[in-house]
Design a protein around this motif. Sequence first.
Motif, PDB file in Angstrom:
ATOM      1  N   ALA A   1       7.340   0.286  16.548  1.00  0.00           N
ATOM      2  CA  ALA A   1       6.831  -0.527  15.428  1.00  0.00           C
ATOM      3  C   ALA A   1       5.318  -0.677  15.506  1.00  0.00           C
ATOM      4  O   ALA A   1       4.609  -0.570  14.496  1.00  0.00           O
ATOM      5  CB  ALA A   1       7.507  -1.892  15.414  1.00  0.00           C
ATOM      6  N   ALA A   2       4.799  -0.917  16.709  1.00  0.00           N
ATOM      7  CA  ALA A   2       3.353  -1.078  16.888  1.00  0.00           C
ATOM      8  C   ALA A   2       2.610   0.207  16.578  1.00  0.00           C
ATOM      9  O   ALA A   2       1.504   0.181  16.034  1.00  0.00           O
ATOM     10  CB  ALA A   2       3.054  -1.523  18.322  1.00  0.00           C
ATOM     11  N   ALA A   3       3.224   1.348  16.896  1.00  0.00           N
ATOM     12  CA  ALA A   3       2.581   2.631  16.621  1.00  0.00           C
ATOM     13  C   ALA A   3       2.528   2.932  15.131  1.00  0.00           C
ATOM     14  O   ALA A   3       1.599   3.576  14.633  1.00  0.00           O
ATOM     15  CB  ALA A   3       3.320   3.753  17.355  1.00  0.00           C
ATOM     16  N   VAL A   4       3.526   2.452  14.389  1.00  0.00           N
ATOM     17  CA  VAL A   4       3.606   2.718  12.949  1.00  0.00           C
ATOM     18  C   VAL A   4       2.709   1.778  12.147  1.00  0.00           C
ATOM     19  O   VAL A   4       2.161   2.158  11.106  1.00  0.00           O
ATOM     20  CB  VAL A   4       5.074   2.596  12.465  1.00  0.00           C
ATOM     21  CG1 VAL A   4       5.151   2.581  10.941  1.00  0.00           C
ATOM     22  CG2 VAL A   4       5.906   3.751  13.020  1.00  0.00           C
ATOM     23  N   LEU A   5       2.530   0.552  12.617  1.00  0.00           N
ATOM     24  CA  LEU A   5       1.847  -0.489  11.842  1.00  0.00           C
ATOM     25  C   LEU A   5       0.498  -0.065  11.265  1.00  0.00           C
ATOM     26  O   LEU A   5       0.219  -0.339  10.090  1.00  0.00           O
ATOM     27  CB  LEU A   5       1.682  -1.748  12.696  1.00  0.00           C
ATOM     28  CG  LEU A   5       1.015  -2.937  12.012  1.00  0.00           C
ATOM     29  CD1 LEU A   5       1.764  -3.327  10.745  1.00  0.00           C
ATOM     30  CD2 LEU A   5       0.927  -4.127  12.964  1.00  0.00           C
ATOM     31  N   PRO A   6      -0.404   0.599  12.015  1.00  0.00           N
ATOM     32  CA  PRO A   6      -1.700   0.981  11.419  1.00  0.00           C
ATOM     33  C   PRO A   6      -1.582   1.950  10.248  1.00  0.00           C
ATOM     34  O   PRO A   6      -2.527   2.090   9.470  1.00  0.00           O
ATOM     35  CB  PRO A   6      -2.432   1.648  12.601  1.00  0.00           C
ATOM     36  CG  PRO A   6      -1.773   1.120  13.829  1.00  0.00           C
ATOM     37  CD  PRO A   6      -0.337   0.951  13.452  1.00  0.00           C
ATOM     38  N   LYS A   7      -0.434   2.607  10.117  1.00  0.00           N
ATOM     39  CA  LYS A   7      -0.236   3.578   9.039  1.00  0.00           C
ATOM     40  C   LYS A   7       0.461   2.967   7.825  1.00  0.00           C
ATOM     41  O   LYS A   7       0.712   3.662   6.844  1.00  0.00           O
ATOM     42  CB  LYS A   7       0.602   4.762   9.548  1.00  0.00           C
ATOM     43  CG  LYS A   7       0.050   5.419  10.796  1.00  0.00           C
ATOM     44  CD  LYS A   7       1.024   6.458  11.344  1.00  0.00           C
ATOM     45  CE  LYS A   7       0.592   6.989  12.699  1.00  0.00           C
ATOM     46  NZ  LYS A   7       1.593   7.922  13.272  1.00  0.00           N
ATOM     47  N   VAL A   8       0.781   1.674   7.897  1.00  0.00           N
ATOM     48  CA  VAL A   8       1.488   1.009   6.803  1.00  0.00           C
ATOM     49  C   VAL A   8       0.507   0.660   5.686  1.00  0.00           C
ATOM     50  O   VAL A   8      -0.462  -0.071   5.909  1.00  0.00           O
ATOM     51  CB  VAL A   8       2.207  -0.261   7.296  1.00  0.00           C
ATOM     52  CG1 VAL A   8       2.848  -1.003   6.122  1.00  0.00           C
ATOM     53  CG2 VAL A   8       3.270   0.097   8.331  1.00  0.00           C
ATOM     54  N   SER A   9       0.752   1.169   4.494  1.00  0.00           N
ATOM     55  CA  SER A   9      -0.096   0.854   3.338  1.00  0.00           C
ATOM     56  C   SER A   9       0.353  -0.472   2.719  1.00  0.00           C
ATOM     57  O   SER A   9       1.462  -0.958   2.980  1.00  0.00           O
ATOM     58  CB  SER A   9      -0.010   1.973   2.303  1.00  0.00           C
ATOM     59  OG  SER A   9      -0.485   3.192   2.837  1.00  0.00           O
ATOM     60  N   ARG A  10      -0.528  -1.027   1.874  1.00  0.00           N
ATOM     61  CA  ARG A  10      -0.223  -2.333   1.277  1.00  0.00           C
ATOM     62  C   ARG A  10      -0.616  -2.356  -0.199  1.00  0.00           C
ATOM     63  O   ARG A  10      -1.536  -1.667  -0.609  1.00  0.00           O
ATOM     64  CB  ARG A  10      -0.954  -3.452   2.038  1.00  0.00           C
ATOM     65  CG  ARG A  10      -0.363  -3.716   3.428  1.00  0.00           C
ATOM     66  CD  ARG A  10      -1.234  -4.648   4.256  1.00  0.00           C
ATOM     67  NE  ARG A  10      -0.552  -5.088   5.463  1.00  0.00           N
ATOM     68  CZ  ARG A  10      -0.401  -4.361   6.551  1.00  0.00           C
ATOM     69  NH1 ARG A  10      -0.902  -3.143   6.591  1.00  0.00           N
ATOM     70  NH2 ARG A  10       0.241  -4.838   7.603  1.00  0.00           N
ATOM     71  N   LEU A  11       0.109  -3.194  -0.942  1.00  0.00           N
ATOM     72  CA  LEU A  11      -0.169  -3.378  -2.369  1.00  0.00           C
ATOM     73  C   LEU A  11      -0.344  -4.861  -2.644  1.00  0.00           C
ATOM     74  O   LEU A  11       0.525  -5.673  -2.303  1.00  0.00           O
ATOM     75  CB  LEU A  11       0.974  -2.814  -3.219  1.00  0.00           C
ATOM     76  CG  LEU A  11       0.885  -3.083  -4.722  1.00  0.00           C
ATOM     77  CD1 LEU A  11      -0.361  -2.442  -5.317  1.00  0.00           C
ATOM     78  CD2 LEU A  11       2.136  -2.562  -5.434  1.00  0.00           C
ATOM     79  N   THR A  12      -1.480  -5.213  -3.264  1.00  0.00           N
ATOM     80  CA  THR A  12      -1.748  -6.599  -3.651  1.00  0.00           C
ATOM     81  C   THR A  12      -1.523  -6.748  -5.146  1.00  0.00           C
ATOM     82  O   THR A  12      -2.176  -6.075  -5.944  1.00  0.00           O
ATOM     83  CB  THR A  12      -3.199  -6.995  -3.314  1.00  0.00           C
ATOM     84  OG1 THR A  12      -3.441  -6.769  -1.928  1.00  0.00           O
ATOM     85  CG2 THR A  12      -3.447  -8.456  -3.635  1.00  0.00           C
ATOM     86  N   VAL A  13      -0.587  -7.599  -5.526  1.00  0.00           N
ATOM     87  CA  VAL A  13      -0.332  -7.896  -6.934  1.00  0.00           C
ATOM     88  C   VAL A  13      -1.011  -9.222  -7.257  1.00  0.00           C
ATOM     89  O   VAL A  13      -0.639 -10.267  -6.709  1.00  0.00           O
ATOM     90  CB  VAL A  13       1.179  -7.976  -7.234  1.00  0.00           C
ATOM     91  CG1 VAL A  13       1.412  -8.361  -8.694  1.00  0.00           C
ATOM     92  CG2 VAL A  13       1.844  -6.636  -6.934  1.00  0.00           C
ATOM     93  N   VAL A  14      -2.021  -9.173  -8.117  1.00  0.00           N
ATOM     94  CA  VAL A  14      -2.803 -10.359  -8.466  1.00  0.00           C
ATOM     95  C   VAL A  14      -2.298 -10.920  -9.787  1.00  0.00           C
ATOM     96  O   VAL A  14      -2.248 -10.214 -10.796  1.00  0.00           O
ATOM     97  CB  VAL A  14      -4.300 -10.021  -8.573  1.00  0.00           C
ATOM     98  CG1 VAL A  14      -5.095 -11.249  -8.999  1.00  0.00           C
ATOM     99  CG2 VAL A  14      -4.818  -9.497  -7.239  1.00  0.00           C
ATOM    100  N   VAL A  15      -1.904 -12.173  -9.778  1.00  0.00           N
ATOM    101  CA  VAL A  15      -1.433 -12.856 -10.984  1.00  0.00           C
ATOM    102  C   VAL A  15      -2.253 -14.131 -11.116  1.00  0.00           C
ATOM    103  O   VAL A  15      -2.050 -15.081 -10.378  1.00  0.00           O
ATOM    104  CB  VAL A  15       0.069 -13.196 -10.904  1.00  0.00           C
ATOM    105  CG1 VAL A  15       0.530 -13.860 -12.205  1.00  0.00           C
ATOM    106  CG2 VAL A  15       0.898 -11.948 -10.631  1.00  0.00           C
ATOM    107  N   GLY A  16      -3.222 -14.142 -12.043  1.00  0.00           N
ATOM    108  CA  GLY A  16      -4.053 -15.324 -12.226  1.00  0.00           C
ATOM    109  C   GLY A  16      -4.089 -15.716 -13.679  1.00  0.00           C
ATOM    110  O   GLY A  16      -3.340 -16.565 -14.152  1.00  0.00           O
ATOM    111  N   ALA A  17      -4.939 -15.018 -14.433  1.00  0.00           N
ATOM    112  CA  ALA A  17      -5.086 -15.309 -15.853  1.00  0.00           C
ATOM    113  C   ALA A  17      -3.822 -14.992 -16.623  1.00  0.00           C
ATOM    114  O   ALA A  17      -3.621 -15.468 -17.733  1.00  0.00           O
ATOM    115  CB  ALA A  17      -6.254 -14.493 -16.422  1.00  0.00           C
ATOM    116  N   ALA A  18      -2.930 -14.157 -16.043  1.00  0.00           N
ATOM    117  CA  ALA A  18      -1.736 -13.741 -16.768  1.00  0.00           C
ATOM    118  C   ALA A  18      -0.591 -14.730 -16.643  1.00  0.00           C
ATOM    119  O   ALA A  18       0.448 -14.560 -17.244  1.00  0.00           O
ATOM    120  CB  ALA A  18      -1.269 -12.377 -16.237  1.00  0.00           C
ATOM    121  N   SER A  19      -0.775 -15.768 -15.844  1.00  0.00           N
ATOM    122  CA  SER A  19       0.336 -16.661 -15.578  1.00  0.00           C
ATOM    123  C   SER A  19       0.833 -17.340 -16.857  1.00  0.00           C
ATOM    124  O   SER A  19       0.079 -17.728 -17.714  1.00  0.00           O
ATOM    125  CB  SER A  19      -0.136 -17.662 -14.548  1.00  0.00           C
ATOM    126  OG  SER A  19       0.248 -18.874 -14.748  1.00  0.00           O
TER     127      SER A  19
END
Length: 307
Positions: free
Chosen positions: A108-126
């Motif tokens: 798991a520790a070896a894989v973690l640096p290769k994990v991509s991420r997605l940020t979903v921003v919900v502000g004005a659309a609320s």
Amino acid sequence: MARLCAIGAGLTAAIAGGSAARAEDKAGAVALFREAGALIDAGQPARACPRYEESLRLYDSSNTRYFLADCYERIGKMASAWAHFLEVAARVRASGDRAKEAKARERAAAVLPKVSRLTVVVGAASAPGLEVKRDGTPVGAGQWGVPMPVDAGIHVVEASAPGKRTWTARVEVAPGGATSTLVVGPLEDDPASGDAGGAGAPRRTLALVTGGAGVVAVGVGTALAFAARSTFDESSAFCNGDRCDRRGMDIRDSAVARANVATVVFGVGLAAIAGGGVLWLTAKSPAKGASIGLAPAVGGALVRGSF
């Protein structure tokens, strides 16, 4: 083949100890596990992973889950691999097998640096009753604005609310630990819905709502920017100029990610304020209603062994 047979024998023994699954399901799980292992040996992980998945569905075994995680890593599904390795570690720890736990946590520790991420921003659309989904799975409010681990590739994000048209966007998340950002745009009224306010809200009201949401987004963006700066300053204890140890690098990476989100949110807020101003200036006496949409912004760079 000798290793495969040994692993299959171990899975068979584990399955034999259970009583919840039906006998034919247990046998099917073993058969699929062995076939998946043969495909891995043949260099065909893309074909092996569905076999492991089905084997795990028929009989939930930590051994099968471990090799499914290994298979996911081979085909680049790093977030799924990371999650399964951690799940295996938690399960074998409960059974007291510390050696297997250490192995799973190491993977798991070896894989973690290769994990991509997605940020979903919900502000004005609320909007009241707003529901956001990613690939059909609900994205709760607690995840909004947070870089969440996802497998690299195309993801579909939907936003819906009573009386509003469903908003949909596709975002490509790059591999190799990249972070992408998607901003959920304001939802338009659905004239066909009785919840949309009859003939539609007056243009001036919509202008006020849009502009007000923009002001909120600008405030959120500013707060995120200050938070990013504060996080960056924390790295000074672990850095000497531009040279940092691992802890310092992690802190600075987190600060950069927050700063990127702050930039996107601030920009959307300014656009919403501008849109509200245009609506206000062009408003006439009560009309049939109007709506304004903001285009979604996408950030970011749009060994098999025994266990």
